[in-house]
Scaffold this active site. Sequence first.
Site, PDB file in Angstrom:
ATOM      1  N   HIS A 143      -5.072  -3.908  -1.722  1.00  0.00           N
ATOM      2  CA  HIS A 143      -4.742  -3.005  -2.821  1.00  0.00           C
ATOM      3  C   HIS A 143      -4.497  -3.730  -4.146  1.00  0.00           C
ATOM      4  O   HIS A 143      -4.134  -3.079  -5.131  1.00  0.00           O
ATOM      5  CB  HIS A 143      -3.522  -2.173  -2.453  1.00  0.00           C
ATOM      6  CG  HIS A 143      -3.775  -1.198  -1.351  1.00  0.00           C
ATOM      7  ND1 HIS A 143      -4.187   0.105  -1.568  1.00  0.00           N
ATOM      8  CD2 HIS A 143      -3.696  -1.340  -0.005  1.00  0.00           C
ATOM      9  CE1 HIS A 143      -4.344   0.718  -0.411  1.00  0.00           C
ATOM     10  NE2 HIS A 143      -4.049  -0.129   0.551  1.00  0.00           N
ATOM     11  N   SER A 149       0.790  -1.223   0.000  1.00  0.00           N
ATOM     12  CA  SER A 149       0.000   0.000   0.000  1.00  0.00           C
ATOM     13  C   SER A 149       0.822   1.273   0.000  1.00  0.00           C
ATOM     14  O   SER A 149       0.323   2.333  -0.376  1.00  0.00           O
ATOM     15  CB  SER A 149      -0.936   0.006   1.216  1.00  0.00           C
ATOM     16  OG  SER A 149      -0.188  -0.050   2.427  1.00  0.00           O
ATOM     17  N   LYS A 198     -11.418  -0.231  -1.145  1.00  0.00           N
ATOM     18  CA  LYS A 198     -10.560   0.272  -2.223  1.00  0.00           C
ATOM     19  C   LYS A 198     -11.294   0.122  -3.559  1.00  0.00           C
ATOM     20  O   LYS A 198     -12.146   0.930  -3.897  1.00  0.00           O
ATOM     21  CB  LYS A 198      -9.224  -0.473  -2.244  1.00  0.00           C
ATOM     22  CG  LYS A 198      -8.229   0.018  -1.204  1.00  0.00           C
ATOM     23  CD  LYS A 198      -8.548  -0.425   0.195  1.00  0.00           C
ATOM     24  CE  LYS A 198      -7.533  -0.020   1.214  1.00  0.00           C
ATOM     25  NZ  LYS A 198      -7.912  -0.426   2.573  1.00  0.00           N
TER      26      LYS A 198
END
Length: 460
Positions: A262, A234, A294
């Site tokens: 992510h 990240s 996300k």
Amino acid sequence: MSTNKAPKLLSTSERQAALAAVRRKKNTTQHTTPPNMRSAEAGPRPAPQFSALPGFQEMRLQKAAADLLGIENPFFRAHDKRAGATTQMDGTTYINFASYDYVGLNGHPAVIEAAKSAADYYGISASASRVVAGERPIHAELEAKVAALHGVDAAVAFVSGHATNVAAIGQLMQTNDLIVHDAYIHNSIVTGAKLSGAVRQAFPHNDFEALEAILASRAHKHDRVLIVVEGVYSMDGDYPDLPRLIELKQRYGAWLMVDEAHSLGVLGSTGRGLAEHFQEDPSAVDIWMGTFSKTLAGCGGYIAGSRDLVEYLKFTAPGFVFSVGLSPVLAASTSKAISVLLEEPGRVIRAQANGQYFLKAAQKAGLDTGVSRGCAVVPIMLGDSLKATVVAARLLQEGVNVLPIIYPAVPEKASRLRFFITSEHTHEQMDTAIAAIIKTLSDYEQDPISIAQLAGLMTS
């Protein structure tokens, strides 16, 4: 970008000097005797001060530095409405690189409509733990979609991504176990490992020779061994060698956990993550973890894997058993987001192409992008917290919203600007941002600021 002056890095002695200056400006009186050392005859023991907590003075230093430089706090900025490739703050529009919305689903009409319909049908809250009275059909639907997305048997949804790692690792591992994780791993995994009481050891980032050395020397001494990595890191935008990790975990009889927070929607031809990227059998990984906040534009987290794993966590993980269930509104919108992700593969293709475009353009401009591979996250390495904070503030004046990542979130000399690149950014927006970085860095290098100078200002 090459400059005539080397960046002035924050040394430990400089930070200590500035901290001392901040302390001298405080008007509060410190106890000369620690509260726990006072005798009963001395009277009631005063409560400890919150300002004595670890890290408090570092926080004060950062605020004092920003005040002296006339820089507004870059954190907790209020956005006027939905943030995407652009955002609006105080009525001004900025190119936005500070939001996770990797494939642009936060404003997708079908995702919004799913949330509205769920609110009308279920209400806002699950109203209780799912174990006792908070289960709704939409929870089972979401978990089935998550499991199918990863190509495994089952999944369980938690109300928080951070709490997912804390609860799962804290419950699965015991005091006689070993947890080995990448040095760049997320705080939630470290926190879960500490909660478990297991022995914990980090290996250098993506150094699998070092990982193997740890496993060879220690795995046989513990009942269970857990290897934990991230799908995309990240802070850095790179990813691990999954085939190598699978080979190591099989050789040493360990569990392998991959945090896909992510990487979902970012890696793989259809955005299914690390296993699809490497074309590996998803069942070769014991524990898939991910978040809904996300790519999927919601909030919460999940664990996916075998039915035994999921059933165990549903009945024993404190962060699930003793927590209210995921809001039906979020469950419904996230479920629809998964459908849209698979129905509109062009979003993943654009996100991947944009990540590569920004990475290559930044590198061509001479900017230091660290170890990033252009996977949604691209850092611009600046070297110290003060520089990163000043440059981020000046970029905002240039119409570019990007956040500084500073100590203690990263080591002092690894402070950076972190750019989130999404499917919705245009080449023009990315080019504008890179030009603004070059201009701002050039201006800064003409008149750099050191923390020693700030310490002098504080005492003047």
